[in-house]
Design an enzyme around this catalytic site. Sequence first.
Site, short mmCIF file in Angstrom:
data_model
loop_
_atom_site.label_atom_id
_atom_site.label_comp_id
_atom_site.label_asym_id
_atom_site.label_seq_id
_atom_site.Cartn_x
_atom_site.Cartn_y
_atom_site.Cartn_z
N HIS A 95 0.81 -1.22 0.00
CA HIS A 95 0.00 0.00 0.00
C HIS A 95 0.84 1.27 0.00
CE1 HIS A 95 -3.33 -2.77 0.92
NE2 HIS A 95 -3.89 -1.96 0.04
N CYS A 105 -8.96 -2.28 -10.71
CA CYS A 105 -8.46 -1.13 -9.96
C CYS A 105 -7.14 -1.42 -9.23
CB CYS A 105 -9.51 -0.60 -8.99
SG CYS A 105 -9.95 -1.80 -7.73
C1 PEP Z 1 -6.27 -4.51 -4.96
O1 PEP Z 1 -6.16 -5.40 -4.13
O2 PEP Z 1 -5.90 -4.63 -6.15
C2 PEP Z 1 -6.87 -3.22 -4.58
C3 PEP Z 1 -7.10 -2.28 -5.47
O3 PEP Z 1 -7.10 -3.02 -3.25
P1 PEP Z 1 -5.93 -2.56 -2.23
O4 PEP Z 1 -4.70 -2.30 -3.05
O5 PEP Z 1 -6.42 -1.37 -1.51
O6 PEP Z 1 -5.80 -3.78 -1.37
#
Ligand code: PEP
Length: 594
Positions: free
Chosen positions: A204, A517
């Site tokens: 993240h 995403c």
């Molecule tokens: C993902 O897991 O691809 C996503 C967009 O969620 P996060 O990165 O916040 O876990």
Amino acid sequence: MAERLHEGEKVFRGIPVSSGVSRGRILVLDKQRHVHALRTLSEDEVAGELSRFERALMQTRHQLHEVQRQLTESVGAEQGSNLGRIFDAHLMVLEDPMLIDPAVKLIRDNKLNAEQAFQTAGESYVAALDKVDDEYFRERAGDLRDVISRVLNHLSGRTDAVDLRQLKEPTIIIAHDLTPSKTAQLDRKMVLGFATDVGSKTSHTATLAPKLRIPAIVGLKNASEQLQSGDYVLLDGFNGVVILNPTDQTLFEYGQLERRQVTLEEKIRDALTLPALTLDNHRVFISANIEQAGDADAVLASGAEGVGLFRTEYLFINRESPPDEEQQFQAYRQAAAALKPCPVVIRTLDLGGDKLLSSLAVPTEMNPFLGWRAIRFCLEQVDIFRAQLRAILRASIEGNVKLMYPMISGLDELNQANALLDKCKAELRTENIAFDEQMEIGAMIETPSAAIITDALAKRVQFFSIGTNDLIQYTLAVDRMNEKIAHLYEPTHPAIVRLIKTTVDAAHARKVWVSVCGEMAGDPVFTALLIGLGVDELSAAPPLLARIKYLIRRLKFSETKELAAFALNCESPSEIAARCQELATQAAPALFEK
Ligand code: PEP
Ligand code: MG
């Protein structure tokens, strides 16, 4: 191992996560945390070690008083006195005989050095409190962890206590790890760039970096051990390189690279206002990932047509208590109104994994990414979830709001979440509070189990968003945080390609919209593959979108479908990756010039 480029330089290689070049003095934050060498003391050293321990406790006490004072100054006396209670609890930990006595005994009787003794005593105390099934004791465990870490930092003379919001001059941050909450606090005016030892492309912290528009690198392995605060470095966020003591020749070469980048940026800027339309007229929807309501203002300027992912957990991070329904409503309303009539997909709280909230005492887990995360947490913490669902519903009349659940791994979770949502709707109707009855509901597809049952999920939602960051980590059993296995994190693994295809087919059979995403959506290497697999929308950090649009406008849908057909029949991740790169480079060579 560091290498050399030119005489006198030292080069550290990691994983680039935010492009750009910066140069400057560095500040090295905490080195590898809480791994202390075990040292047996001689009889003569014991008294000195005990006073060193006592001194660290005293320094921590002063530090807590100081933080408390600063907070009261900045938030005012009334709120300050509420916050003060938290610090009182921390100060009490420093006096707690259940913690201090065993540590002293380990130094005195077992002749352990203070770091080892205190860490051992602290860990067993925390473990004992964690086992008690009582909210109060769990909160105490949270206080303990914080205080233990402060004391250990004092013992080892670390600079963990640096407040990154108070930097006095422009600096490059080097750290063993930088939590998402710390990253979110970075002041762009003062932080020229950052680099961490740990992490991979989809941790993240890495996903936050492009939005800050500062060059960033993760996965440098042990650079923070080898670099010292005050060193002069060049940080190359294009190639993932930190160069210590760059020579004039290197600085000159980087000057040229930056000039080429400026030319490229100018070139792709033209694509910003144009639709993402392939040469043979296939339309792709482009949207932005955001973390704060305030980010919404920059969304349209980045070329996005809406928000494909609002990561709401960042509203909860870096604050003393979770935001209530009203505070959340204001944030969601602000984003929805700023972008109206463009869609804003608000994802419900995805707490857990590497996103931990200081305001909620969540027990430490052995495998946090497989643990009490996201929807699993929300379905148990119903009050928190209910407040969020109500806030999103209320904001739905202020724009084109859609609601999305993270980390769905089975039908029950989706059904339970929808049942609670229905309850919230009924409450709002009784209270005469307006909301959009037609608000669309979506599920993230980020576990293999969800991808495999997309036919069942598709009956209950209007859209899916594939979270490739997690889908890849869970499918390939590759921790998205771990730089040691970053090479195994393969977006073009045939298993991933097939799961995306399964999702798209099941969704489209029911006219359910499919977005991606995860970071894959923002990487031009994979754009053609995702489009060819039938994905309707790509959502990524705003600064990445111009490149994606620029590329789409140079691709033919027919060739993306050929690429997808090849990938679905290919057994080798690297062959699929090579084909993806080949097509992308052929369509838009400028994007890939090094
Ligand atoms: C993902 O897991 O691809 C996503 C967009 O969620 P996060 O990165 O916040 O876990
Ligand atoms: Mg995810």
